[in-house]
Design an enzyme around this catalytic site. Structure first.
Site, PDB file in Angstrom:
ATOM      1  N   LYS A 191       0.846  -1.194   0.000  1.00 52.17           N
ATOM      2  CA  LYS A 191       0.000   0.000   0.000  1.00 52.17           C
ATOM      3  C   LYS A 191       0.883   1.248   0.000  1.00 52.17           C
ATOM      4  O   LYS A 191       1.625   1.493   0.949  1.00 52.17           O
ATOM      5  CB  LYS A 191      -0.896   0.055   1.240  1.00 52.17           C
ATOM      6  CG  LYS A 191      -1.886   1.225   1.138  1.00 52.17           C
ATOM      7  CD  LYS A 191      -2.542   1.584   2.445  1.00 52.17           C
ATOM      8  CE  LYS A 191      -1.793   2.625   3.219  1.00 52.17           C
ATOM      9  NZ  LYS A 191      -1.804   3.962   2.630  1.00 52.17           N
ATOM     10  N   GLY A 243       7.409   4.520   8.137  1.00 55.76           N
ATOM     11  CA  GLY A 243       6.521   5.636   8.447  1.00 55.76           C
ATOM     12  C   GLY A 243       6.809   6.171   9.827  1.00 55.76           C
ATOM     13  O   GLY A 243       7.935   6.045  10.331  1.00 55.76           O
ATOM     14  N   THR A 245       6.864   6.755  13.901  1.00 56.84           N
ATOM     15  CA  THR A 245       7.043   5.893  15.066  1.00 56.84           C
ATOM     16  C   THR A 245       5.688   5.588  15.702  1.00 56.84           C
ATOM     17  O   THR A 245       5.446   4.478  16.177  1.00 56.84           O
ATOM     18  CB  THR A 245       8.004   6.563  16.066  1.00 56.84           C
ATOM     19  OG1 THR A 245       9.291   6.655  15.430  1.00 56.84           O
ATOM     20  CG2 THR A 245       8.145   5.772  17.347  1.00 56.84           C
ATOM     21  N   GLU A 246       4.809   6.586  15.661  1.00 56.73           N
ATOM     22  CA  GLU A 246       3.478   6.403  16.251  1.00 56.73           C
ATOM     23  C   GLU A 246       2.741   5.222  15.598  1.00 56.73           C
ATOM     24  O   GLU A 246       2.240   4.329  16.288  1.00 56.73           O
ATOM     25  CB  GLU A 246       2.718   7.710  16.012  1.00 56.73           C
ATOM     26  CG  GLU A 246       1.407   7.823  16.678  1.00 56.73           C
ATOM     27  CD  GLU A 246       0.664   9.045  16.140  1.00 56.73           C
ATOM     28  OE1 GLU A 246       1.295   9.937  15.525  1.00 56.73           O
ATOM     29  OE2 GLU A 246      -0.566   9.075  16.312  1.00 56.73           O
ATOM     30  N   GLY A 248       4.147   2.934  13.761  1.00 59.44           N
ATOM     31  CA  GLY A 248       4.990   1.749  13.990  1.00 59.44           C
ATOM     32  C   GLY A 248       4.609   1.060  15.292  1.00 59.44           C
ATOM     33  O   GLY A 248       4.530  -0.171  15.362  1.00 59.44           O
ATOM     34  N   GLU A 265      10.766   0.682   9.855  1.00 65.15           N
ATOM     35  CA  GLU A 265      11.721   1.773   9.643  1.00 65.15           C
ATOM     36  C   GLU A 265      10.970   3.047   9.978  1.00 65.15           C
ATOM     37  O   GLU A 265      10.048   3.427   9.261  1.00 65.15           O
ATOM     38  CB  GLU A 265      12.201   1.730   8.188  1.00 65.15           C
ATOM     39  CG  GLU A 265      13.501   2.454   7.988  1.00 65.15           C
ATOM     40  CD  GLU A 265      13.290   3.869   7.531  1.00 65.15           C
ATOM     41  OE1 GLU A 265      13.229   4.756   8.428  1.00 65.15           O
ATOM     42  OE2 GLU A 265      13.174   4.091   6.332  1.00 65.15           O
ATOM     43  N   CYS A 299      13.379  10.729   6.700  1.00 64.44           N
ATOM     44  CA  CYS A 299      13.423  10.147   8.038  1.00 64.44           C
ATOM     45  C   CYS A 299      14.792  10.312   8.681  1.00 64.44           C
ATOM     46  O   CYS A 299      14.911  10.479   9.881  1.00 64.44           O
ATOM     47  CB  CYS A 299      13.011   8.683   7.999  1.00 64.44           C
ATOM     48  SG  CYS A 299      13.866   7.759   6.732  1.00 64.44           S
ATOM     49  N   GLU A 396      10.313  15.105  15.696  1.00 63.62           N
ATOM     50  CA  GLU A 396      10.614  15.040  14.262  1.00 63.62           C
ATOM     51  C   GLU A 396       9.695  16.033  13.544  1.00 63.62           C
ATOM     52  O   GLU A 396       8.471  15.854  13.525  1.00 63.62           O
ATOM     53  CB  GLU A 396      10.346  13.612  13.759  1.00 63.62           C
ATOM     54  CG  GLU A 396      10.686  13.427  12.307  1.00 63.62           C
ATOM     55  CD  GLU A 396      10.463  11.986  11.821  1.00 63.62           C
ATOM     56  OE1 GLU A 396       9.429  11.387  12.172  1.00 63.62           O
ATOM     57  OE2 GLU A 396      11.319  11.483  11.083  1.00 63.62           O
TER      58      GLU A 396
HETATM   59  P1  NDP Z   1       2.235   7.459   8.779  1.00 66.15           P
HETATM   60  O1  NDP Z   1       3.155   6.674   9.591  1.00 66.15           O
HETATM   61  O2  NDP Z   1       0.886   7.742   9.300  1.00 66.15           O
HETATM   62  O3  NDP Z   1       2.067   6.787   7.351  1.00 66.15           O
HETATM   63  C1  NDP Z   1       2.911   5.838   6.742  1.00 66.15           C
HETATM   64  C2  NDP Z   1       2.080   4.811   5.989  1.00 66.15           C
HETATM   65  O4  NDP Z   1       1.309   4.032   6.894  1.00 66.15           O
HETATM   66  C3  NDP Z   1       1.062   5.405   5.037  1.00 66.15           C
HETATM   67  O5  NDP Z   1       0.941   4.560   3.935  1.00 66.15           O
HETATM   68  C4  NDP Z   1      -0.177   5.412   5.880  1.00 66.15           C
HETATM   69  O6  NDP Z   1      -1.350   5.534   5.137  1.00 66.15           O
HETATM   70  C5  NDP Z   1      -0.085   4.103   6.589  1.00 66.15           C
HETATM   71  N1  NDP Z   1      -0.835   4.012   7.826  1.00 66.15           N
HETATM   72  C6  NDP Z   1      -1.339   5.005   8.608  1.00 66.15           C
HETATM   73  N2  NDP Z   1      -1.959   4.489   9.690  1.00 66.15           N
HETATM   74  C7  NDP Z   1      -1.833   3.149   9.610  1.00 66.15           C
HETATM   75  C8  NDP Z   1      -2.231   2.064  10.451  1.00 66.15           C
HETATM   76  N3  NDP Z   1      -2.882   2.255  11.589  1.00 66.15           N
HETATM   77  N4  NDP Z   1      -1.936   0.815  10.060  1.00 66.15           N
HETATM   78  C9  NDP Z   1      -1.252   0.593   8.928  1.00 66.15           C
HETATM   79  N5  NDP Z   1      -0.846   1.582   8.100  1.00 66.15           N
HETATM   80  C10 NDP Z   1      -1.122   2.845   8.439  1.00 66.15           C
HETATM   81  O7  NDP Z   1       2.918   8.806   8.424  1.00 66.15           O
HETATM   82  P2  NDP Z   1       2.183  10.078   7.835  1.00 66.15           P
HETATM   83  O8  NDP Z   1       2.231   9.967   6.401  1.00 66.15           O
HETATM   84  O9  NDP Z   1       0.831  10.297   8.439  1.00 66.15           O
HETATM   85  O10 NDP Z   1       3.113  11.217   8.382  1.00 66.15           O
HETATM   86  C11 NDP Z   1       3.011  11.644   9.746  1.00 66.15           C
HETATM   87  C12 NDP Z   1       4.364  11.952  10.297  1.00 66.15           C
HETATM   88  O11 NDP Z   1       5.153  10.764  10.269  1.00 66.15           O
HETATM   89  C13 NDP Z   1       5.185  12.918   9.496  1.00 66.15           C
HETATM   90  O12 NDP Z   1       4.939  14.238   9.842  1.00 66.15           O
HETATM   91  C14 NDP Z   1       6.564  12.511   9.825  1.00 66.15           C
HETATM   92  O13 NDP Z   1       6.952  13.119  11.016  1.00 66.15           O
HETATM   93  C15 NDP Z   1       6.485  11.038  10.026  1.00 66.15           C
HETATM   94  N6  NDP Z   1       6.917  10.253   8.861  1.00 66.15           N
HETATM   95  C16 NDP Z   1       8.078   9.587   8.955  1.00 66.15           C
HETATM   96  C17 NDP Z   1       8.538   8.858   7.876  1.00 66.15           C
HETATM   97  C18 NDP Z   1       9.805   8.119   7.946  1.00 66.15           C
HETATM   98  O14 NDP Z   1      10.262   7.618   6.935  1.00 66.15           O
HETATM   99  N7  NDP Z   1      10.403   7.984   9.078  1.00 66.15           N
HETATM  100  C19 NDP Z   1       7.818   8.804   6.628  1.00 66.15           C
HETATM  101  C20 NDP Z   1       6.562   9.488   6.650  1.00 66.15           C
HETATM  102  C21 NDP Z   1       6.168  10.185   7.737  1.00 66.15           C
HETATM  103  P3  NDP Z   1      -1.830   7.014   4.768  1.00 66.15           P
HETATM  104  O15 NDP Z   1      -0.865   7.551   3.812  1.00 66.15           O
HETATM  105  O16 NDP Z   1      -3.141   6.852   4.196  1.00 66.15           O
HETATM  106  O17 NDP Z   1      -1.846   7.772   6.080  1.00 66.15           O
END
Ligand code: NDP
Length: 799
Positions: A191, A243, A245-246, A248, A265, A299, A396
């Protein structure tokens, strides 16, 4: 006539737009509406949502919001495709991966433009960094597919893999996930992020055309709920997530006890450390790449600039001058440095955090030029006068915002660098190689770049320590995430069957002694904490019975406080991780020697507790001695690697201890089960808190004196007896425990995995029966890998 100097002063950049014609043509071919890509075909679009170009705020396409039924269909397709894909010869899969690499290159400009339009990042970056790295990942993993049989002998694909990726490097994250998964013979359901689904869809089409069999790669678009449906799907064998940490942590909790393999990650707040002998002009360019690359939505962005006091003013002045010259604008303009922020919600988050920084008293600086107002743009921003504990120094921001702090000594720089719950990456800038290589191992991060930053390559593993997650992507270390040990015959892990619990006697009263025996001298074991036999916090004792109901001894009932003391002692002993492999090996040999000297006594004790018979008890002690030898042997041989990355330099992959590890033993082999866990943990430099066999802990308490006479430094091994699952829970929840291994029952596994999410500690929790006497199951690289984390230190060289 104008002089050259005057021409230079008046020279403006002309527009250098990249054409979006091809990308618009591809979108038009699909009438700008997409279903999912499942089982080698497009599904009809369902309920859709808009995909926005962040630099224009215009809708460029609509994609389908994936439902549970869509995820079901994708997982079923992946399951159906698995046997044939996994059954291909390594060479056949290598050909497929090679074809994918070629296909990405053939369509590189389309993908680069589409990525830029979808994400808002500059074409300069998508064209020169994202897409070439995508191709490189498929080439590199074509190689692993080819070598799978020889280099991963005895391992096989895990099965159907669910992959969830973020929006900051959409196609690159897809490649990091899909390439190793396919190389190892897994099939995938991926996804993409809701903001950036387009290149994943384009990739699906390209992969299909390149001959990837139907069902091997399935793309389901959607929101967080779609991701959650993949995570929770019972027929998915592994989840790979990148994505926040929350999220994760949510995933760690929701997969707890499911037996799904997990790699995460997550976020970071990476330090960028500048020592006073660094080349400051290079540092300035490094900072640009660290925090303004991809608008800081990285990240591993070097978002905390830590500068040695003496050069801080000079560096900050140079930095402001450079920021004044950065160019921000249409991402498709080839002469633009920074593009747009991915979405209004992210822009708002950046604005809010910046305001918070100002409110908390830090000084904010931005260049004098104004941002375009059409799309979602945010200027490069520098904070000075930042307190290490302030929000902007801890959280972050995921935007182009740099916070700077100063330090005086190298020790202080390490303390500041590690003052974060994260541990993804770090940059170290100094002209002294001695200093750089002294600092690199001291920083809690999965990647350290020396005089460089944001270098990535398929041959070098990438991933975090601490709350930045676990698992690696790239290189040999990344491949381990997508394979599992081959097993023949049914496994209880699969059926959920738990090993039989030892028989507990009905009556727990003391049996009278027979009259012709002298009363035995009372032996009341204590706990073993900090190298000393320590009285337990509370005065409760647990009686230990043989299977026939005879009491064979008593052990203290350890509690939360005892665990706390043991964790403290283990932390105080962390110097163990800096001792030499030779030294650690010597001590492990010495433990073996002292155990051998008392072998008969241990065998008798085991037989008395378990009624396993003298022969088997002796066999267990012999196997324990051999196991200690195995890890004594490994202590100076579990080497890292030097990766061949395409720079002038090297990437040194070092196996580092995780730190303080909790080891919770199963019941099957009272002493062998214990040494099988402390052996690899000690050999690799960890300090440990051990909860020994629940039903048969007396071999462990006898072992105290073996440890005492074997020169084991105080605190390297701590042993707390008591209720196994209650103690495991306390250890799993403890924020100063960095990893937990748990061998036991399924409910216990679930509990440990759930509780471990608090600080994202590394877990190895399993309920399948393990024959510790079997060397293939009971020792070796699987254990060593689980006791270490790989740090990649990039060291460019050349004048
Ligand atoms: P998320 O962690 O919410 O999203 C990452 C992926 O997970 C997206 O595909 C998201 O879908 C999906 N997702 C969201 N909730 C769930 C869940 N409960 N179960 C499974 N998958 C889920 O990051 P965001 O895009 O919302 O960004 C929020 C913050 O996260 C940013 O401001 C940044 O600080 C951080 N971030 C960190 C990253 C990294 O590489 N370390 C990358 C991206 C964000 P959807 O896109 O629909 O929300």
């Amino acid at each position: 006539m104008a002089t050259v100097a005057e021409i230079f002063k008046t020279m403006e950049y002309g527009p250098a737009p990249e054409s979006d014609k091809e990308a618009l043509g591809w979108l038009g071919k699909h009438e700008r509406v997409f279903g999912h890509f499942i089982d080698g075909a497009w599904t009809d679009p369902g309920r859709t949502f808009d995909v926005i170009n962040p630099s224009t705020s215009k809708t460029i396409a609509r994609v389908t919001d994936g439902t549970k039924a869509d995820v079901d269909a994708a997982v079923s397709a992946a399951r159906r495709a698995l046997p044939a894909w996994k059954g291909l010869t390594p060479h056949a899969r290598a050909r497929h991966l090679y074809a994918l690499a070629r296909a990405v290159q053939k369509h590189s400009r389309l993908l680069a433009v589409l990525e830029s339009m979808d994400n808002g990042k500059s074409i300069r970056e998508t064209r020169d960094i994202d897409i070439p790295l995508v191709a490189r990942h498929f080439y590199h993993h074509a190689g692993w597919a080819q070598l799978l049989g020889s280099e991963f002998e005895g391992y096989e694909a895990i099965g159907v893999v669910g992959q969830i990726i973020p929006w900051n490097f959409p196609l690159l994250m897809l490649a990091w996930k899909i390439a190793p998964a396919l190389a190892a013979g897994n099939t995938v359901v991926l996804k993409p992020a809701e903001f950036t689904p387009l290149t994943a869809l384009a990739f699906a089409e390209i992969a299909d055309a390149a001959g990837i069999p139907a069902g091997v790669v399935n793309i389901v678009t959607g929101h967080g709920e779609t991701g959650a449906a993949i995570v929770e799907h019972p027929d998915v064998d592994k989840i790979a997530f990148t994505g926040s940490t929350e999220v994760g942590k949510i995933i760690r909790r929701s997969t707890a006890g499911s037996g799904k393999k997990l790699s995460l990650e997550l976020g970071g707040k990476s330090p960028f450390i500048v020592y006073d002998d660094a080349d400051l002009d290079s540092v300035v360019e490094g900072v640009v790449d660290a925090i303004w690359f991809n608008q800081g939505q990285v990240c591993c962005a070097g978002s905390r600039l830590l500068v040695q006091e003496g050069v801080a003013d000079r560096l900050l002045a140079k930095l402001r001058a450079r920021m004044e010259k950065l160019r921000l604008g249409s991402p498709l303009d080839k002469a633009v440095d920074m593009g747009a922020i991915v979405a209004p919600v992210q822009l708002e988050r950046i604005r809010t955090l910046v305001q918070q920084g100002v409110d908390e008293g830090a000084t904010m600086w931005q260049p004098s030029w104004a941002c375009p107002t059409d799309g979602y743009f945010y200027p490069p921003t520098l904070f000075t006068g930042v307190q290490p504990s302030s929000t902007i120094a801890q959280v972050e921001i995921f935007g182009p915002v740099l916070v700077s702090m100063t330090f005086r000594t190298p020790d202080e720089s390490v303390a500041l660098a590690n003052n974060t719950p994260y541990g993804l990456a770090a940059s170290v800038w100094t002209e002294s190689i001695n200093l750089a290589l002294d600092i690199a191992p001291k920083i809690k991060a999965g990647v350290v770049w020396v005089n460089s930053t944001n270098l990535f390559d398929a041959a070098a593993g990438f991933g975090g320590y601490r709350e930045s997650g676990f698992g690696r992507e790239g290189g040999r270390e990344g491949m381990w995430e997508y394979v599992k040990r081959q097993v023949s015959g049914p496994r209880s892990q699969v059926s959920g069957k738990t090993p039989p619990s030892p028989q507990r006697p009905e009556t727990r009263d003391l049996r009278p002694l027979s009259s012709d025996e002298m009363p035995e001298l009372d032996r009341t074991p204590k706990l073993f904490i900090g190298g000393k036999q320590a009285r337990p916090d509370q005065g409760y004792t647990r009686r230990i019975y043989s299977p026939s109901g005879e009491m064979v001894g008593e052990v203290p009932e350890g509690n939360r406080k005892d665990i706390r003391n043991a964790v403290e002692a283990a932390h105080a002993a962390k110097g163990w991780g800096r001792s030499t492999g030779h030294n650690r090996g010597q001590i492990l040999y010495y433990i073996a020697e002292n155990l051998a000297a008392r072998g008969a006594e241990f065998a008798a004790r085991i037989d008395a507790m378990t009624a396993c018979g003298k022969r088997r008890a002796k066999q267990e002690v012999e196997a324990s001695i051999s196991r200690l030898f195995t890890y004594a042997a490994w202590a100076d041989k579990y080497d890292g690697a030097v990766h061949s990355v395409p720079i002038r330099g090297v990437s040194i992959a070092m196996n580092e201890p995780i730190g303080v590890m909790a080891l919770v033993c199963d019941d099957a082999f009272p002493i062998l089960g214990l040494v099988s866990l402390i052996g690899p943990a000690m050999a690799t430099g960890n300090t440990t808190i051990v909860v020994p066999s629940h039903s048969y802990p007396l071999a462990a308490t006898d072992f105290y004196s073996v440890l005492e006479t074997s020169d084991v430094p105080d605190g390297v091994v701590n042993i707390v007896t008591g209720d196994k699952d209650a103690l495991a829970k306390v250890l799993a929840e403890h924020d100063d425990v960095e990893a937990i291994w748990y061998f036991g029952e399924r409910e216990g596994v679930k509990q440990v995995e759930l509780a471990s999410a608090s600080n994202m500690k590394r877990t190895w929790a399993t309920w399948h029966e393990r024959d510790w006497l079997d060397r293939a199951m009971g020792e070796g690289r699987d254990f060593l890998r689980a006791a270490t984390q790989v740090k990649n230190v990039w060291v460019p060289y050349g004048e």
